[in-house]
Design an enzyme around this catalytic site. Structure first.
Site: not given
Ligand code: ADP
Ligand code: TRP
Length: 323
Positions: A112, A191, A194
């Site tokens: 970050k 990956k 958001k």
């Molecule tokens: P983002 O990356 O969209 O901000 P978050 O960090 O809020 O998503 O993730 C919420 C949950 O979903 C976590 O447990 C995270 O590990 C899982 N997660 C998010 N994106 C993925 C992905 N592309 N593949 C597998 N798990 C994911």
């Protein structure tokens, strides 16, 4: 005794299929076989989200989404993090045992900063709050995506340190990260996240979902040309939605040629819309009845507070804070 499993999700925007397969679906399965603790991590979101109306909206939306996707409050503990303030006290106590160096090594914090985020103390202490979430409920298993593995390992280090210093108090948690769903690709192949604007949302309008699926990046092979499944985003995503037999026939059409990428995307789109249709209907129902969602959350936090307080009292005792 059923194993205690815990995971949380930040209320930070529209859920996507990476969140569903990487986390939520696993929670829904766990509630059948374990003592599941599942919560909306709004205190974590506060490290970056400082608009009160937005915070309230996203918190309720996240809860509604999770319930629509199958989280059942009769089968698990389901609540909003800030409704159990005991976790904030434990965060402070644990942060007094946490070496600065351990926090400074956090990849997610360093990423970050590298992206230019102006860090606040909360963002720096984020893994200590996550540790408190895990330890206060004496969680044994923490299912997360790959990105969260280091945070769970930190919670283990801190729990071991606390137990050594003050006597056996905490269960030592284990991260659980299945390899095949650890990192679901987004429409550009990175990956799905958001933050990368490459998601396929679950609850958006069908036209938005269609636009995302049709925008999946491919190479330029023509309809008749044989295509590789290895490295294909369409194939990786399709895999999440199908049975072994269906996948086999998709793979064959892909490899022998004759199926263009446009048709493959349409097949994937149909699968996505079919799979989420009942969830979308349930969501519409819940959305029309926000009071029901609030009641579920209130009941959930009441139950969890008792469990959290029990652990916190042990900690207060062990550290001499209870005099
Ligand atoms: P983002 O990356 O969209 O901000 P978050 O960090 O809020 O998503 O993730 C919420 C949950 O979903 C976590 O447990 C995270 O590990 C899982 N997660 C998010 N994106 C993925 C992905 N592309 N593949 C597998 N798990 C994911
Ligand atoms: N940090 C996690 C995420 O962004 C959410 C979270 C907060 C969490 N506390 C937790 C996950 C405890 C597992 C256990 O995805």
């Amino acid at each position: 005794m059923k194993k205690r499993v815990l995971s949380g999700i930040q209320p930070s925007g529209k859920l996507h299929i990476g969140n569903y397969f990487g986390m939520i679906k696993r929670m829904v399965e766990y509630q059948e076989s374990s003592d599941l603790f599942c919560f909306i991590a709004n205190l974590h979101s506060l490290t970056t989200l400082t608009d009160a109306d937005e915070m309230k909206k996203l918190t309720l939306e996240a809860a509604t989404d999770m319930l629509a996707l199958g989280i059942n409050p009769d089968k698990c503990h389901f609540w909003v993090q800030s409704d159990v303030p005991e976790v904030a006290e434990l965060t402070w106590i644990l942060s007094c045992l946490t070496p600065m160096g351990l926090m400074e090594r956090a990849h997610s914090y360093k990423d970050k900063i590298a992206k230019g985020v102006q860090p606040n103390l909360g963002l720096f202490c984020y893994p200590a709050l996550m540790t408190a979430d895990i330890l206060i409920n004496q969680s044994e298993i923490v299912p997360v995506g790959k990105d969260q593995k280091q945070h769970v390992e930190m919670s283990r280090d801190i729990a071991i340190k606390f137990n050594n210093k003050f006597g056996e108090t905490f269960v030592i948690p284990e991260p659980e990260i299945p390899e095949d769903i650890a990192s679901i690709p987004g429409i550009d192949g990175q990956k799905m996240s958001k933050s990368y604007n490459n998601t396929i949302p679950i609850f958006d309008d069908e036209s938005v979902i269609k636009k995302a699926v049709m925008g999946i990046v491919t190479d330029s092979k023509g309809v008749e040309e044989p295509k590789e499944t290895k490295g294909s985003i369409i194939y990786e995503l399709y895999k999440l939605f199908t049975s072994a037999d269906e996948l086999k026939s998709f793979k064959t059409s892909f490899e022998k040629g004759g199926m263009g990428y446009g048709d493959a995307k349409k097949t994937l789109l149909e699968k996505i819309l079919d799979t989420f249709k009942p969830f979308r209907e349930k969501r519409a129902e819940l959305e029309a009845n926000p009071k029901k969602v609030e009641d579920i959350l209130n009941k959930g936090s009441e139950k969890v507070r008792k469990i959290s307080l029990e652990t916190l009292n042990k900690v207060r005792e062990a550290t001499g804070l209870k005099y």
